[in-house]
Design a protein around this motif. Structure first.
Motif, PDB file in Angstrom:
ATOM      1  N   THR A 290      30.316  64.986  77.734  1.00 62.80           N
ATOM      2  CA  THR A 290      29.537  63.756  77.649  1.00 62.80           C
ATOM      3  C   THR A 290      30.310  62.596  78.268  1.00 62.80           C
ATOM      4  O   THR A 290      31.498  62.432  78.035  1.00 62.80           O
ATOM      5  CB  THR A 290      29.228  63.427  76.187  1.00 62.80           C
ATOM      6  OG1 THR A 290      28.533  64.530  75.602  1.00 62.80           O
ATOM      7  CG2 THR A 290      28.377  62.183  76.078  1.00 62.80           C
ATOM      8  N   ALA A 291      29.606  61.804  79.091  1.00 66.17           N
ATOM      9  CA  ALA A 291      30.247  60.657  79.726  1.00 66.17           C
ATOM     10  C   ALA A 291      30.644  59.637  78.666  1.00 66.17           C
ATOM     11  O   ALA A 291      29.902  59.372  77.713  1.00 66.17           O
ATOM     12  CB  ALA A 291      29.303  60.028  80.739  1.00 66.17           C
ATOM     13  N   THR A 292      31.825  59.059  78.834  1.00 63.89           N
ATOM     14  CA  THR A 292      32.282  58.027  77.922  1.00 63.89           C
ATOM     15  C   THR A 292      31.711  56.673  78.344  1.00 63.89           C
ATOM     16  O   THR A 292      31.230  56.500  79.464  1.00 63.89           O
ATOM     17  CB  THR A 292      33.809  57.963  77.877  1.00 63.89           C
ATOM     18  OG1 THR A 292      34.303  57.749  79.207  1.00 63.89           O
ATOM     19  CG2 THR A 292      34.383  59.268  77.338  1.00 63.89           C
ATOM     20  N   ILE A 293      31.796  55.714  77.440  1.00 65.21           N
ATOM     21  CA  ILE A 293      31.280  54.371  77.677  1.00 65.21           C
ATOM     22  C   ILE A 293      32.426  53.390  77.538  1.00 65.21           C
ATOM     23  O   ILE A 293      33.156  53.416  76.534  1.00 65.21           O
ATOM     24  CB  ILE A 293      30.153  54.035  76.680  1.00 65.21           C
ATOM     25  CG1 ILE A 293      28.994  55.013  76.861  1.00 65.21           C
ATOM     26  CG2 ILE A 293      29.692  52.587  76.856  1.00 65.21           C
ATOM     27  CD1 ILE A 293      27.945  54.929  75.769  1.00 65.21           C
ATOM     28  N   GLU A 294      32.601  52.535  78.529  1.00 63.69           N
ATOM     29  CA  GLU A 294      33.699  51.569  78.523  1.00 63.69           C
ATOM     30  C   GLU A 294      33.174  50.171  78.222  1.00 63.69           C
ATOM     31  O   GLU A 294      32.214  49.704  78.825  1.00 63.69           O
ATOM     32  CB  GLU A 294      34.425  51.575  79.861  1.00 63.69           C
ATOM     33  CG  GLU A 294      35.616  50.630  79.921  1.00 63.69           C
ATOM     34  CD  GLU A 294      36.402  50.749  81.211  1.00 63.69           C
ATOM     35  OE1 GLU A 294      36.474  49.744  81.970  1.00 63.69           O
ATOM     36  OE2 GLU A 294      36.949  51.845  81.480  1.00 63.69           O
TER      37      GLU A 294
ATOM     38  N   SER B 266      33.177  57.526  73.073  1.00 67.16           N
ATOM     39  CA  SER B 266      32.387  58.709  73.399  1.00 67.16           C
ATOM     40  C   SER B 266      31.193  58.795  72.460  1.00 67.16           C
ATOM     41  O   SER B 266      31.356  58.638  71.241  1.00 67.16           O
ATOM     42  CB  SER B 266      33.230  59.976  73.265  1.00 67.16           C
ATOM     43  OG  SER B 266      32.409  61.122  73.393  1.00 67.16           O
TER      44      SER B 266
END
Length: 348
Positions: A2-6, A17
């Motif tokens: 799953t792509a992380t979010i910054e 995450s």
């Protein structure tokens, strides 16, 4: 994966995450504050934190059997949502809201709508969580959070947010403002509540191999962690006038990470990571706010019961203070020149 979010605000960056609504990293400039350690990295722990002995608990006249997720200790560990995908509800450059619908299962036949909100400011991250009972009856519930905090390293050149940028926790100083230590067995299930003695003093040359040593567990005043092994819960948190309790980790660079937990939390859990892989052991320390102690469901006490349509709401925070590396002797003395390693008062 799953792509992380910054999230970003000034020099501050947080990486989250959706898996487990996990706070993987938090850094301020080049200074790592939260780092990943391959062990429930920053995850939300719900509907219970920590362990339930044998995975069994009784509630409202019924016995429930949870899956054993820590077979080596025969426990149900860290709830049901640390490895599931949460949905993005709201997102801005510096804020994020994640949600998850917890459905009834055979071991936990209760339903909740969960939401966690992250709000990043300069050198501070605030986390708000709520659990809304969407079922038809009252339900037991507990929240916990599992951030791994970096001790920092003065002049470290590794990438911010990386464990490689950290020194050992041994050189750091710690404050856990709590009146009680929960003595546990070798499966980390509490067996006794042991109040600290307000007259306790920790000698500079104190050495103990005894995991039940009260002196070794007493971090009510700022003192060096040294070789102390911690995987322990601490109760009756000391609070300020605002109702918050604040733990402190002073790193090798003399900057302090402050973990604050609001009035809904009852317990601190602290872990020095000695059981992790060799290259990760004691490179960060988990300071975990929890709304109930380990095995609360199993013991049948000291947890929240949420009625249908009601919610349990909590808030906690992580803040980095200080700017530059101070003199090395500031790690061993306070403003009066007293050796902090000799003190174990009730300061908070």
């Amino acid at each position: 994966m799953t792509a992380t979010i910054e999230l970003a605000c000034g020099e501050s960056v947080a990486v989250i995450s959706p898996t487990g609504a996990s706070l993987l990293r938090f850094s301020v400039g080049e200074r790592p504050v939260v780092v990943p350690m391959n062990a429930f990295d920053g995850a939300v722990l719900a509907p219970w934190p920590n362990r339930i002995d044998g995975g069994r608990f009784d509630f409202a006249g019924a016995r429930h059997q949870l899956p054993i997720t820590e077979p080596e200790r025969d426990t149900a560990l860290h709830g049901l949502v640390a490895d599931v995908e949460w949905s993005v509800i709201e997102r801005t450059d510096s804020a994020l809201g994640l949600g998850y619908a917890l459905e009834a299962t055979a071991g936990y036949p209760f339903e909740f709508s969960l939401r966690v909100d992250f709000e990043l400011a300069e050198a501070e991250l605030r986390i708000r969580a709520r659990a809304l009972n969407t079922g038809s009856g009252p339900a037991p519930f507990g929240f916990g959070f599992h951030p791994w905090l970096s001790p920092g390293e003065c002049g470290g050149a590794a990438a911010a947010g990386s464990v490689d940028a950290a020194g050992s926790v041994d050189e750091s100083q710690l404050v856990i403002p709590a009146a009680h230590w929960l003595e546990a067995d070798d499966r980390l299930i509490p067996t006794a509540v042991r109040p600290f003695d307000d007259g306790t003093a920790v000698p500079v040359d104190h050495v103990s191999d005894d995991s039940a040593c009260m002196l070794c567990k007493d971090f009510r005043a700022l003192r060096t962690i040294g070789g102390t092994v911690l995987d322990d819960a601490f109760g009756q948190p000391r609070r300020g006038g605002d109702g918050w309790s604040r733990a402190r980790l002073k790193g090798a660079d003399s900057r302090e990470v402050i973990v604050g937990m609001g009035p809904g939390f009852r317990t601190w859990q602290v872990c020095t990571g000695d059981g992790l892989e060799e290259d990760l052991a004691r490179r960060a320390i988990a300071i975990e706010p929890m709304t109930c102690p380990p095995n609360a469901f199993g013991a049948g006490e000291d947890f929240d019961v949420v009625s249908p349509g009601d919610e349990l709401a909590v808030e906690w925070s992580i803040t980095l203070t200080g700017t530059d590396c101070e003199r090395a002797d500031s790690m061993s003395t306070d403003s009066g020149g007293q050796d902090l390693s000799t003190r174990a008062s009730t300061e908070s």
